[in-house]
Enzyme design. Structure first.
Site, PDB file in Angstrom:
ATOM      1  CE  LYS A  25      12.760 -18.993  17.926  1.00 61.06           C
ATOM      2  NZ  LYS A  25      12.577 -20.318  17.105  1.00 61.06           N
TER       3      LYS A  25
ATOM      4  CB  CYS B 175      -0.875  -0.020   1.376  1.00 58.26           C
ATOM      5  SG  CYS B 175      -1.840  -1.506   1.412  1.00 58.26           S
TER       6      CYS B 175
END
Ligand code: G6P
Length: 602
Positions: A597, A2
């Site tokens: 992680k 957009c």
């Protein structure tokens, strides 16, 4: 894809905003809208289709005013309708907002806002932002925006106005471009400099986390580091009823594919729209060699990408892991591009390789999940995988987002080169079907759990696959190692006979990925080699293949898709298998020992 536009100043606003939208429309759009403010009246007009349709609706309205915002939309969340077109307004028709980007946690926010009584009229992610600002609005727009942004995860370039705080535009940015042009008597805002250049002498490029308050007299920018809301949410509530994050995240794998492809597939054109690459699309045409760099699970996605890019985009491609690449002496030239694949965007080895390539002046691209991460900031351009937060240490759904993004990148680069329209259409339309097919695969979870019970006490496993599924064998083995602490190796099926076969006996089961594709017969031969030596075999095969049952001990079926897309289906049972084995063995699935992680050290 957009674009936003905004203006405040002494001139008539509407023509400037419309011109701004037209200048930004080259990337394609499907609907548009404007809000114009005069004194403290705001008028909003939206239309589906070309800007001419909006112009027709504006004819005769005599929409005068000195401040306002506008938007052109490329549908991502929700169909192409007037209700889904921007700008959006709050329940009181006080605040109006236009957005370029994606709000990843819109579902959670929307649920809360609906419970609090807010009424929604669209299917978009964006509408939550205007209601969230409404919740905090007490007369000062920038104050309300600041509070709302703390709860929003994702990417945004926002332009916002309010009837009850008139003659003011608030603009905020995170990972979506937003620029402000300055003149003696006016300010103009846009996503793209082409809309600003004719109107302004000076341009400010807003930085991530900056919020600008623009009035007729003044421009005031504050930088707000938005805290991660993740840690603040009670862990159990976030697990959504699942015993572990990892299982929740595997169950979200179809959604990860869907999020990655949403609003990016152009089926009729046999192409894809990757807004993050717009700025370098011409440079990409000249690239004749690709180097993909990643670590761990992301490196297996990169290896699948290598097969895709060479076969369909016909660009020579190699893959390296970050920790090796950084100490190699890579031979590159100006027509080489580096592609960095990382969930976190913070992996030290991958970042070091990125630095090395930048030093050599090479074009760098990022395929990243975490918005605003170091990798996303430091690459020249990139594509977000939009997989949402991944909490479990072992990466699962992010892998699916990476594969879907690599498939789209293949179409993007392929269509810039020799890829035919029909081929582009084929890949893109199959990609569109994948989320549903992935949901079908998840239906086998109970069967896979039974298999995990049967096999959990074995101490060693082989995972084999060929071509597109050779990296998936490595990913299946890595996942089992990471969380179950069992010994597992992933090897290309054809390589087994060159050594690994020596280990096969009745205590060494093999998971064989053998969908009905161009290497199926070869895989069957490899399975026969294992069976001849007494090794148990679990096959991952294509639905309808009854013959395979005669050769192997157990079968998990996946639906048929294009060969290059099969990894996105074949990996799902492997993720589930590892999860169930580890859970049955009583391990801390989400936080396996010795692992982190995001590995931000070398
Ligand atoms: C760690 C994680 C892995 C992950 C790898 C790469 O080792 O435990 O699950 O695949 O890092 O992480 P990245 O964030 O760069 O994808």
């Amino acid at each position: 894809m957009c674009r936003v536009s905004g203006y405040i100043g002494k001139k008539e606003t509407l023509p400037i905003i419309m011109d701004g939208l037209r200048r930004q429309s080259y990337g394609g759009y499907d609907s548009s809208g404007v809000v114009i403010g005069k004194d403290s009246n705001l008028t909003c007009i939206k239309a589906v289709g070309k800007l001419e349709n909006l112009e027709k609706k504006l004819e005769g309205q005599n929409l005068k005013g000195n401040w306002g915002i506008g938007h052109i939309r490329w549908a991502s969340h929700g169909a192409v309708t007037e209700a889904n077109a921007h700008p959006f307004w709050d329940c009181k028709k006080n605040i109006y907002l236009a957005h370029n980007g994606i709000i990843e946690n819109y579902r959670e926010l929307k649920d809360v806002l609906i419970k609090e009584g807010h009424k929604f009229i669209s299917e978009t992610d964006t509408e939550v932002a205007v209601h969230l600002i409404e919740k905090y609005f007490e007369g000062n727009l920038e104050e309300a925006v600041r509070k709302a942004l703390k709860e929003i995860r994702g990417a945004y370039g926002f332009v916002i106005i309010a009837r009850d705080d008139p003659q003011k535009i608030v603009a905020a940015r995170l990972s979506s471009p937003l620029l402000i042009g300055i003149n003696e008597d006016s300010y103009i805002i846009a996503s793209d400099p082409t809309a600003i250049v004719p109107y302004a002498r000076k341009i400010i490029n807003l930085d991530d986390y900056e919020i600008a308050t623009i009035t007729l007299k003044d421009l005031f920018i504050i930088k707000e580091k938005v805290p991660e809301t993740l840690e603040l949410v009670p862990e159990e509530a976030e697990k959504g009823g699942y015993p572990h994050f990892m299982l929740k995240e595997i169950m979200e794998e179809p959604e990860a594919i869907e999020n990655a492809i949403r609003g990016r597939l152009m089926i009729e054109e046999g192409s894809v729209k990757l807004g993050g690459l717009d700025s370098i699309s011409e440079k990409l045409r000249k690239i004749n060699r690709l180097i993909l760099v990643a670590c761990g699970t992301a490196s297996y996605a990169a290896r699948v990408g290598e097969y895709m890019l060479e076969e369909y985009a016909e660009i020579p491609t190699e893959v390296d892991i970050g920790s090796e690449f950084r100490y190699r002496k890579p031979v590159v030239d100006k027509n080489t591009a580096g592609i960095f694949v990382s969930q976190s965007g913070e992996t030290a080895d991958t970042l070091a390789a990125l630095k090395e390539m930048k030093q050599k002046g090479i074009l760098t691209l990022g395929i990243t999940n975490v918005v605003g991460s170091a990798q996303a900031r430091e690459t020249d351009a990139g594509v977000y995988t939009r997989s949402g937060p991944e909490i479990a240490v072992a990466s699962t759904k992010a892998f699916l987002g990476q594969l879907a993004t690599l498939a789209m990148l293949t179409v993007y680069l392929g269509r810039q080169r020799e890829m035919a329209l029909v081929m582009g259409k084929r890949i893109v339309s199959e990609l569109a079907k994948l989320p549903e097919l992935a949901k079908d695969v998840l239906k086998s979870a109970p069967e896979i759990e039974k298999l995990a019970k049967k096999y959990k006490d074995y101490k060693n496993f082989w995972f084999i696959g060929r071509k597109y599924n050779a990296p998936i064998a490595s990913e299946g083995a890595l996942k089992l190692k990471e969380i179950s602490y069992l010994h597992a190796e992933g090897v290309a099926g054809g390589e087994l006979k060159h050594g690994s076969l020596a280990l096969i006996d009745e205590n060494f089961p093999t998971v064989a990925i053998c969908p009905s594709d161009s290497v199926y017969e070869k895989m069957v031969s490899n399975i026969q080699e294992i069976k001849a030596r007494g090794g148990p075999v679990i096959a991952v095969a294509t639905e309808g293949n009854e013959d395979i049952k005669k050769i192997v001990d157990d079968v998990i079926y996946i639906p048929k898709t294009l060969e290059m897309l099969t990894p996105m289906l074949s990996v799902i049972p492997l993720h589930l298998f590892s999860y169930y084995v580890a859970a049955l063995l009583g391990h801390d699935v989400d936080r396996p020992k010795n692992l982190a992680k995001s590995v931000t050290v070398e």
